[in-house]
Design a protein around this motif. Structure first.
Motif, short mmCIF file in Angstrom:
data_model
loop_
_atom_site.label_atom_id
_atom_site.label_comp_id
_atom_site.label_asym_id
_atom_site.label_seq_id
_atom_site.Cartn_x
_atom_site.Cartn_y
_atom_site.Cartn_z
N ALA A 84 0.93 -1.21 0.12
CA ALA A 84 -0.05 0.01 -0.12
C ALA A 84 0.91 1.25 0.00
N ASN A 85 0.37 2.31 -0.65
CA ASN A 85 1.04 3.52 -0.26
C ASN A 85 1.04 3.92 1.02
N PRO A 86 2.03 4.36 1.76
CA PRO A 86 1.91 4.65 3.20
C PRO A 86 0.90 5.52 3.61
N SER A 87 0.71 6.46 2.71
CA SER A 87 -0.22 7.65 3.04
C SER A 87 -1.60 7.29 3.10
N ALA A 88 -1.90 6.13 2.67
CA ALA A 88 -3.48 5.59 2.47
C ALA A 88 -3.62 4.61 3.47
N GLN A 89 -2.64 4.51 4.69
CA GLN A 89 -3.09 3.44 5.84
C GLN A 89 -3.70 4.08 7.06
N GLY A 90 -4.80 4.77 6.71
CA GLY A 90 -5.46 5.02 7.78
C GLY A 90 -6.30 4.07 8.38
N ALA A 91 -6.67 3.94 9.59
CA ALA A 91 -7.55 2.88 10.27
C ALA A 91 -8.93 3.42 10.34
N ALA A 100 -8.48 7.90 3.95
CA ALA A 100 -7.02 7.66 4.10
C ALA A 100 -6.46 7.95 5.54
N SER A 101 -7.15 9.13 5.94
CA SER A 101 -6.90 9.59 7.33
C SER A 101 -7.61 8.66 8.47
N PHE A 117 1.24 14.86 9.83
CA PHE A 117 0.83 15.82 8.64
C PHE A 117 -0.44 14.85 8.00
N PHE A 118 -0.28 13.57 7.76
CA PHE A 118 -1.16 12.78 7.07
C PHE A 118 -2.36 12.02 7.80
N GLY A 119 -1.95 11.75 9.13
CA GLY A 119 -2.80 10.99 9.97
C GLY A 119 -3.02 9.44 9.59
N TYR A 120 -1.90 9.03 8.74
CA TYR A 120 -2.09 7.49 8.53
C TYR A 120 -1.05 6.77 9.83
N ILE A 121 -1.21 5.42 9.78
CA ILE A 121 -0.66 4.80 10.90
C ILE A 121 0.66 4.29 10.32
#
Length: 677
Positions: A84-91, A100-101, A117-121
């Motif tokens: 996955a693109n890391p920036s798409a790893q929101g839970a 994605a956040s 910045f992004f809010g991803y995990i």
């Protein structure tokens, strides 16, 4: 046991809490490395737990896969942290949708893990071997460090000294020339201990592109990442201790096309003071430095169209919680917490000829400071819990600047500062009927600020683009639920009925499916979406859990049904299911685990059909996968381990943008050795 309804695990907590309040023997110093004990009213919010045995024995060895044991947990996409693109790893949880956040607050030893910045995990940096237990609360029970928990809270706790061998190591080799190496060293030091651990993962990766869509530029999803973690715990007195954690990580991935490389990295540090005397104290401070870069390759020319070359961000925060001695029937918590985030985005856009057409720089700051009070009152078989929070939030210094390839400014936008107060609360009740049945109910509210990414950063995937929105309002949640936990000898069952309503939900709203030129983004050849607030997302449904043991055989299962709908009068997606939201999800693990000798487990996971987009045009079909793990002790602390992911090679579609498909993890086999001594 894989995971248990928390009300059953914590049945004796009132007694524990009372014992903690007594003055201990000053000559006896016990260092635990844990936080304060959970209040007795915690089970009213319907949590489940994943124990260390399950954390360290999954087929993928990755925390996001283990979290899939809790039905209703999902990331923005179905991919794991290898593809996955890391920036798409929101839970998120409870089918509230996502963009994605993270709508779920993820904590490690009390520290929020979301990228500032992004809010991803950063899931690849959260190694299961380093953890003791995970507690998942589905629902927005907002409490200490509660801002952001609109879809629930996932609390990760580091492994304690008694769970960590002095030395441990493992080495695995898997499909597509993949390797996974990890080691840890945990010596006692004075009255405390130090634990140093590291992990390195790499692999040539699998083809995420279906065979009939591959071109010469198509590349497998190669990955290469490492992380290192230092944790130290030292006693200050017979009733207090200091805990320090430092971590560094770096993750590099290639997605879909040659040159479509992403990188994420971070450096985290935190220090925590725990006092377990008559006055109990939990004081915490942390700092995070993160960065991200990403190159977008054109799906038409297969050349670089965008270089998101640098996204540095910083998170700073802390919390203090006090539990005064108010008697054996009450656990009172009062305190404050704060979080500050700042970040910048630097990116360059390229023409088909390879020249720079635009240079962009955007960023901003946000801060949340909250004050909370909560009390748990035990009256025999009845426990009442309730709490309130007040938060002051600010969004400031937002900007978006753009220059052409020659450096001449073409756009210089500054966005107005905003701030407000937000009041939240929660209340719950837990009533135990005899030894085998517990009834519970809860109501709660919460909020989440839009991330800096949602406010200021556009992004692209192939020919498609999504624009930011600096005017986004905070999301606001209201919800309630009722449930029961039943114990029938070795079998434990749980059921929860819920209804959650998320106002001002931030969604990726389709503006055009035929491309065009758009503010802050530029020319788009494919689908263009923009982050917008929609009136409300309502999710209601049922969650079931079951686990039990008969001799050496264990079974745990989880199922969630969610009827989730978007309320957006006058919009073409009014009444539709939110994007990336399945109606059904389920997980079941069957294990044979004798006290000695070989062990075997198999995990089945199911997720029903969902849609890529808000207009329900692009379908992601249902998927059913089976994983398995086999362990054979060889003696002297050495264990031979075989793992298999997606054993029947189910095709899992993770992205569908107008027929452009990405696939998830195919059949992947691993063989390796573990040593603990």
């Amino acid at each position: 046991m894989k995971y248990l309804p928390l009300s059953l695990v914590l049945a004796a907590l009132p007694t524990v809490a009372a014992a903690e309040a007594e003055a201990p023997d000053p000559a006896r110093i016990v260092v635990t490395g844990e936080g304060l004990p959970l209040p007795p009213g915690t089970p009213a919010y319907g949590s489940v737990m994943i124990d260390r045995d399950r954390l360290t024995n999954s087929a993928s060895g990755r925390i996001e896969s283990v979290l899939g044991d809790v039905a209703g947990f999902q990331q923005f996409r179905r991919s794991d942290s290898r593809s996955a693109n890391p920036s798409a790893q929101g839970a998120t949880l409870r089918a509230l949708g996502g963009n994605a956040s993270s709508r779920t607050l993820v904590l490690l030893d009390g520290v929020p893990m979301a990228d500032p910045f992004f809010g991803y995990i950063p899931f690849s940096a959260l190694v299961p071997d380093r953890l003791s237990v995970v507690r998942v609360t589905r629902g927005g029970g907002i409490g200490a460090f509660g801002a952001g928990a609109v879809a629930g809270t996932i609390e990760l706790a580091s492994a304690t000294r008694d769970q960590l061998p002095t030395f441990a190591a493992s080495a695995f080799y898997g499909s597509k020339d993949a390797t996974e190496l990890s080691t840890s060293l945990t010596p006692d030091l004075g009255g405390g201990y130090v634990s140093l651990s590291g992990r390195w993962d790499r692999g040539d990766g699998f083809q995420t592109t279906p065979r009939d869509q591959r071109v010469a530029a198509t590349a497998p999803a190669a990955y290469d990442g490492w992380s290192a973690n230092l944790r130290a715990v030292a006693p200050l007195s017979a009733t207090s201790e200091i805990q320090f954690r430092g971590a560094v990580f770096r993750d590099e991935r290639t997605l879909r096309f040659k040159g479509a490389d992403s990188m994420s990295e971070g450096q985290d540090a935190s220090i925590r003071f725990i006092a377990r005397g008559a006055w109990q104290v939990d004081a915490l401070a942390y700092i995070q430095a993160r960065n991200f870069s990403n190159i977008v390759i054109s799906s038409a020319t297969f050349r670089k169209t965008l270089d998101q070359r640098n996204t540095p961000s910083t998170g700073i925060g802390g919390k203090i919680e006090l539990r005064p001695p108010v008697g054996p029937d009450h656990v009172l918590r009062i305190g404050a917490d704060t979080r500050f985030a700042t970040g910048d985005m630097f990116e360059d856009a390229y023409s088909a000829a390879g020249t720079v057409t635009a240079r962009r720089h955007a960023g901003g700051e946000q801060m949340t400071t909250g004050f909370f009070a909560e009390d748990d009152w035990t009256m025999g078989s009845l426990v009442l819990t309730g709490g309130v929070r007040v938060d002051r939030w600010t969004i400031s210094d937002g900007f978006f600047r753009q220059a052409n390839g020659a450096g001449a400014a073409t756009l210089n936008a500054a966005f107005a500062d905003r701030s407000d107060w937000r009041f939240s609360g929660r209340a719950g009740a837990l009533y135990r009927i005899g030894d085998g049945l517990a009834l519970r109910g809860a109501a709660y509210s919460g909020f989440r600020l839009p991330t800096l990414n949602e406010l200021y950063r556009p992004f692209r995937v192939g020919a498609d683009a999504t624009g930011p929105n600096a005017t986004l309002r905070p999301e606001k949640l209201q919800g309630y639920e009722a449930g029961a936990d039943l114990s029938l000898g070795p079998v434990r069952l749980g059921v929860t009925l819920f209804r959650n309503m998320l106002d001002n939900a931030i969604a990726n709203v389709t503006i055009s499916r035929t491309g065009g030129t758009f503010p802050l983004v530029g020319a788009v050849a494919g689908i263009y979406r923009e982050r917008q607030n929609v009136d409300r997302i309502t999710a209601k449904g049922v969650e079931l859990t079951a686990n039990g043991r008969a001799g050496d055989v264990l079974l745990s299962a989880s199922y969630a049904y969610s009827h989730s709908r978007v309320h957006a009068p006058g919009r073409d997606f009014d009444g539709l299911r939110p994007a990336q939201t399945p109606a059904h999800s389920a997980s079941a693990t069957l294990a044979w685990e004798p006290k000695q000798g070989p062990a075997l487990s198999a995990t089945l996971r199911y997720v029903s059909k969902q849609y890529e987009d808000d207009q329900q045009i692009d379908v992601l079909p249902h998927a059913l996968t089976v994983d398995a793990v086999a362990r054979l002790p060889l003696g002297h602390g050495v264990t031979l381990v075989a793992r298999g992911e997606n054993l029947f090679d189910e095709e899992v579609i993770t992205r569908n943008a107008g027929g452009s498909i990405d696939l998830g993890t195919p059949r992947t086999l691993w063989i390796g050795l573990r040593f603990a001594g």
